[in-house]
Design a protein around this motif. Structure first.
Motif, PDB file in Angstrom:
ATOM      1  N   LYS A   1      50.562  17.720  31.248  1.00 39.51           N
ATOM      2  CA  LYS A   1      50.766  17.044  32.668  1.00 39.51           C
ATOM      3  C   LYS A   1      49.843  17.261  33.734  1.00 39.51           C
ATOM      4  O   LYS A   1      49.603  17.970  34.461  1.00 39.51           O
ATOM      5  CB  LYS A   1      52.172  17.392  33.112  1.00 39.51           C
ATOM      6  N   ALA A   2      48.554  16.286  33.653  1.00 37.85           N
ATOM      7  CA  ALA A   2      47.371  16.467  34.242  1.00 37.85           C
ATOM      8  C   ALA A   2      47.894  16.181  35.635  1.00 37.85           C
ATOM      9  O   ALA A   2      47.458  16.907  36.691  1.00 37.85           O
ATOM     10  CB  ALA A   2      46.543  15.439  34.026  1.00 37.85           C
ATOM     11  N   VAL A   3      48.666  15.026  36.017  1.00 42.14           N
ATOM     12  CA  VAL A   3      49.301  14.789  37.161  1.00 42.14           C
ATOM     13  C   VAL A   3      50.755  14.601  36.980  1.00 42.14           C
ATOM     14  O   VAL A   3      51.146  13.852  35.971  1.00 42.14           O
ATOM     15  CB  VAL A   3      48.724  13.567  38.076  1.00 42.14           C
TER      16      VAL A   3
ATOM     17  N   GLY B   1      42.131  21.935  45.166  1.00 40.20           N
ATOM     18  CA  GLY B   1      42.882  22.724  43.828  1.00 40.20           C
ATOM     19  C   GLY B   1      42.156  23.547  43.030  1.00 40.20           C
ATOM     20  O   GLY B   1      40.909  23.006  42.912  1.00 40.20           O
ATOM     21  N   PRO B   2      42.461  24.403  42.133  1.00 40.18           N
ATOM     22  CA  PRO B   2      41.663  24.938  41.134  1.00 40.18           C
ATOM     23  C   PRO B   2      41.196  23.917  40.015  1.00 40.18           C
ATOM     24  O   PRO B   2      41.904  23.041  40.233  1.00 40.18           O
ATOM     25  CB  PRO B   2      42.561  26.150  40.690  1.00 40.18           C
ATOM     26  N   SER B   3      40.359  24.380  39.045  1.00 42.06           N
ATOM     27  CA  SER B   3      40.027  23.587  37.940  1.00 42.06           C
ATOM     28  C   SER B   3      41.156  23.141  37.244  1.00 42.06           C
ATOM     29  O   SER B   3      41.992  24.239  37.124  1.00 42.06           O
ATOM     30  CB  SER B   3      39.009  24.478  37.389  1.00 42.06           C
ATOM     31  N   GLY B   4      41.172  21.991  36.901  1.00 39.94           N
ATOM     32  CA  GLY B   4      42.426  21.653  36.116  1.00 39.94           C
ATOM     33  C   GLY B   4      43.573  21.233  36.576  1.00 39.94           C
ATOM     34  O   GLY B   4      44.543  21.031  36.135  1.00 39.94           O
ATOM     35  N   SER B   5      43.499  21.207  38.070  1.00 39.92           N
ATOM     36  CA  SER B   5      45.110  21.167  38.786  1.00 39.92           C
ATOM     37  C   SER B   5      45.507  19.428  38.834  1.00 39.92           C
ATOM     38  O   SER B   5      46.551  19.168  39.288  1.00 39.92           O
ATOM     39  CB  SER B   5      45.023  21.789  40.158  1.00 39.92           C
ATOM     40  N   GLY B   6      44.405  18.654  38.546  1.00 39.13           N
ATOM     41  CA  GLY B   6      44.767  17.091  38.470  1.00 39.13           C
ATOM     42  C   GLY B   6      44.232  16.534  39.646  1.00 39.13           C
ATOM     43  O   GLY B   6      44.388  15.088  39.703  1.00 39.13           O
ATOM     44  N   LYS B   7      43.186  16.964  40.212  1.00 41.60           N
ATOM     45  CA  LYS B   7      42.469  16.353  41.629  1.00 41.60           C
ATOM     46  C   LYS B   7      41.711  15.263  40.880  1.00 41.60           C
ATOM     47  O   LYS B   7      41.886  14.100  41.474  1.00 41.60           O
ATOM     48  CB  LYS B   7      41.718  17.257  42.112  1.00 41.60           C
ATOM     49  N   THR B   8      40.843  15.243  40.148  1.00 40.50           N
ATOM     50  CA  THR B   8      39.887  14.108  39.393  1.00 40.50           C
ATOM     51  C   THR B   8      40.893  13.254  38.988  1.00 40.50           C
ATOM     52  O   THR B   8      40.716  12.006  39.092  1.00 40.50           O
ATOM     53  CB  THR B   8      38.742  14.862  38.547  1.00 40.50           C
ATOM     54  N   THR B   9      41.702  13.544  38.191  1.00 45.02           N
ATOM     55  CA  THR B   9      42.697  12.674  37.677  1.00 45.02           C
ATOM     56  C   THR B   9      43.315  11.553  38.677  1.00 45.02           C
ATOM     57  O   THR B   9      43.343  10.528  38.413  1.00 45.02           O
ATOM     58  CB  THR B   9      43.707  13.092  36.449  1.00 45.02           C
ATOM     59  N   SER B  10      43.901  12.188  39.558  1.00 48.25           N
ATOM     60  CA  SER B  10      44.346  11.423  40.799  1.00 48.25           C
ATOM     61  C   SER B  10      43.164  10.759  41.403  1.00 48.25           C
ATOM     62  O   SER B  10      43.808   9.265  41.546  1.00 48.25           O
ATOM     63  CB  SER B  10      44.971  12.494  41.965  1.00 48.25           C
TER      64      SER B  10
ATOM     65  N   ASP C   1      33.942  12.695  44.434  1.00 47.22           N
ATOM     66  CA  ASP C   1      34.554  14.176  43.780  1.00 47.22           C
ATOM     67  C   ASP C   1      33.447  14.950  43.710  1.00 47.22           C
ATOM     68  O   ASP C   1      32.316  14.835  43.252  1.00 47.22           O
ATOM     69  CB  ASP C   1      34.668  13.084  42.177  1.00 47.22           C
ATOM     70  N   GLU C   2      33.831  16.063  44.181  1.00 50.96           N
ATOM     71  CA  GLU C   2      32.911  17.314  44.272  1.00 50.96           C
ATOM     72  C   GLU C   2      31.452  16.826  44.744  1.00 50.96           C
ATOM     73  O   GLU C   2      30.542  17.368  43.921  1.00 50.96           O
ATOM     74  CB  GLU C   2      32.995  18.008  43.073  1.00 50.96           C
ATOM     75  N   PRO C   3      31.246  16.205  45.624  1.00 46.87           N
ATOM     76  CA  PRO C   3      29.872  15.563  45.769  1.00 46.87           C
ATOM     77  C   PRO C   3      28.856  16.558  46.114  1.00 46.87           C
ATOM     78  O   PRO C   3      27.658  16.247  46.086  1.00 46.87           O
ATOM     79  CB  PRO C   3      29.999  14.511  46.910  1.00 46.87           C
TER      80      PRO C   3
HETATM   81  P1  ATP Z   1      38.062  20.066  37.928  1.00 44.09           P
HETATM   82  O1  ATP Z   1      37.864  20.893  39.064  1.00 44.09           O
HETATM   83  O2  ATP Z   1      37.860  21.076  36.884  1.00 44.09           O
HETATM   84  O3  ATP Z   1      37.633  18.882  37.828  1.00 44.09           O
HETATM   85  P2  ATP Z   1      40.625  18.784  38.237  1.00 44.09           P
HETATM   86  O4  ATP Z   1      41.513  19.520  39.300  1.00 44.09           O
HETATM   87  O5  ATP Z   1      40.026  17.660  38.765  1.00 44.09           O
HETATM   88  O6  ATP Z   1      39.812  19.774  37.899  1.00 44.09           O
HETATM   89  P3  ATP Z   1      41.585  17.156  36.188  1.00 44.09           P
HETATM   90  O7  ATP Z   1      40.185  16.881  35.588  1.00 44.09           O
HETATM   91  O8  ATP Z   1      42.332  16.146  36.805  1.00 44.09           O
HETATM   92  O9  ATP Z   1      41.510  18.582  37.040  1.00 44.09           O
HETATM   93  O10 ATP Z   1      42.304  17.695  34.924  1.00 44.09           O
HETATM   94  C1  ATP Z   1      43.900  17.855  34.903  1.00 44.09           C
HETATM   95  C2  ATP Z   1      44.113  18.297  33.520  1.00 44.09           C
HETATM   96  O11 ATP Z   1      44.052  17.233  32.683  1.00 44.09           O
HETATM   97  C3  ATP Z   1      43.431  19.413  32.852  1.00 44.09           C
HETATM   98  O12 ATP Z   1      44.205  20.196  32.207  1.00 44.09           O
HETATM   99  C4  ATP Z   1      42.441  18.678  31.751  1.00 44.09           C
HETATM  100  O13 ATP Z   1      42.029  19.392  30.864  1.00 44.09           O
HETATM  101  C5  ATP Z   1      43.534  17.368  31.406  1.00 44.09           C
HETATM  102  N1  ATP Z   1      42.812  16.328  31.266  1.00 44.09           N
HETATM  103  C6  ATP Z   1      42.023  15.655  32.164  1.00 44.09           C
HETATM  104  N2  ATP Z   1      41.446  14.450  31.516  1.00 44.09           N
HETATM  105  C7  ATP Z   1      41.882  14.402  30.275  1.00 44.09           C
HETATM  106  C8  ATP Z   1      41.770  13.577  29.003  1.00 44.09           C
HETATM  107  N3  ATP Z   1      40.989  12.531  29.044  1.00 44.09           N
HETATM  108  N4  ATP Z   1      42.355  14.046  27.962  1.00 44.09           N
HETATM  109  C9  ATP Z   1      42.925  15.286  27.820  1.00 44.09           C
HETATM  110  N5  ATP Z   1      43.125  15.806  28.942  1.00 44.09           N
HETATM  111  C10 ATP Z   1      42.679  15.471  29.936  1.00 44.09           C
END
Ligand code: ATP
Length: 347
Positions: free
Chosen positions: A22-24, A41-50, A163-165
């Motif tokens: 559940k990325a977001v 948020g920490p790495s993998g918390s869903g920021k970039t996906t949002s 995004d983390e510019p």
């Molecule tokens: P970071 O700071 O490391 O970029 P983030 O907070 O931006 O982290 P996201 O990149 O949004 O986090 O990722 C959220 C979760 O979704 C992570 O567990 C990531 O592995 C997963 N994820 C992101 N993109 C994909 C994808 N295309 N396929 C599968 N999982 C994905």
């Protein structure tokens, strides 16, 4: 509700799942026009996906995203009134700085003289006048990021996504660019949505921020709100350093086992037996560790009642020799009750 302005961005129940991940997860968030808004948020918390879903590079699994009141589902990235700046600049290496910055106008078929004029204005805005003829390879990291910013701003998007510019820059340059970015945002007056895992960066630059954890937003507020009034354990621990006090220790200090946090700089080290003012909390212990950090000293105090507290003091008068000599000393810790923040168990 009717006098609320239409948000620049509205996430309503937005989720993005990748299989089991559940990325977001059920994101509800309004970002207002002209805000410098940070997703922290920490790495993998869903920021970039949002951010990618706002840009149109990715689609929600469910829920809706509105830009200035209009649903964006199905709109390709180039039909959304947004531009994106990435950490790796993504400049065209074979083009000059001027051509890079003017690229968006060229594909919109803006005439060459008009383009040159706007490129010059943008390079002035990012404080790179006279650089139009250089190639990206002839610039420093900070200068390249300014070119990327100028290139994104030249088409006058209503929202800029970042995004983390500053992630690739060294600390000094990053701090300088933080101030410049904020000044540029205020000058152009558009909405900036900024992704970072760096809490100091988020506190320095943002009008408001959302703290992400495991695909969900834990808290939204101004930097002062988030720092001074964290509402969950996660936020108290992730944004700055906090002492988390719970259970028996909480019971002994405040008479209730409910968990609460207190910032290390709010606690004062005193002598055993010193009077304790009304409205103050106290605990006795022994200084276990001392870290001299130049401007500050950080003490870890092992409490007589179990557990430990971190205390930070400014080195106003004391020398490193004096603070180091405090190790093993019995102490009384005192702080105002007003600095205790009761936390929900969430997160
Ligand atoms: P970071 O700071 O490391 O970029 P983030 O907070 O931006 O982290 P996201 O990149 O949004 O986090 O990722 C959220 C979760 O979704 C992570 O567990 C990531 O592995 C997963 N994820 C992101 N993109 C994909 C994808 N295309 N396929 C599968 N999982 C994905």
């Amino acid at each position: 509700m009717s006098d609320q302005p239409v948000p620049a961005i509205r996430f309503s129940g937005v989720s993005r799942h990748f299989g089991e991940v559940k990325a977001v997860d059920d994101l509800n968030l309004d970002i207002y026009d002209g805000e410098f808004f940070t997703l922290l948020g920490p790495s993998g918390s869903g920021k970039t996906t949002s951010l990618r879903m706002v840009a149109g590079f990715d689609q929600p699994t469910s829920g809706s995203i509105q830009l200035f009141g209009n649903e964006v589902a199905g709109l390709p990235p180039y039909e959304r009134d947004v531009a994106t700046v990435f950490q790796d600049y993504a400049l065209f290496p074979h083009m000059t700085v001027g051509e890079n910055v003017g690229y968006g106008l060229m594909i919109r078929k803006v005439s060459k003289p008009e383009r040159q004029q706007q490129v010059e204005a943008m390079l002035n805005l990012v404080r790179l006048p006279d650089m139009a003829g250089r190639k990206p390879s002839q610039l420093s990291g900070g200068q390249r990021q300014r070119v990327a910013l100028a290139r994104a701003l030249i088409t006058h998007p209503r929202v800029l996504l970042l995004d983390e510019p500053l992630g690739a820059l060294d600390l000094k340059l990053r701090q300088q660019m933080q101030i410049e970015l904020k000044a540029i945002q205020q000058q152009v007056g558009i909405t900036f949505i900024y992704v970072t895992h760096d809490q100091e960066e988020a506190l320095t630059m943002s009008d408001r921020l959302a703290v992400f954890n495991l695909g969900r937003v834990e808290q939204v507020g101004t930097p002062a709100d988030i720092y001074e009034h964290p509402t969950t354990e996660f936020v108290a621990g992730f944004v700055g350093t906090s002492n988390l006090i719970r259970g028996q220790l909480a019971q002994a200090i405040v008479g209730s086992p409910e968990p609460f946090s207190v910032r290390p700089e709010k606690i004062h080290i005193q002598q055993i037996g010193d009077p304790i003012d009304a409205g103050h909390c106290s605990a006795t212990g022994r200084i276990d560790e001392v870290a001299y950090l130049g401007m500050l000293t950080r003490y870890i105090v092992a409490l007589d009642g179990g557990g430990e507290l971190t205390v930070v003091e400014q080195n106003l008068e004391s020398t490193s020799m004096e603070v180091m000599a405090a190790r093993n000393k019995p102490v009384l810790l005192v702080w105002s009750r007003d600095h205790n923040r009761v936390l929900s168990e969430k997160g």
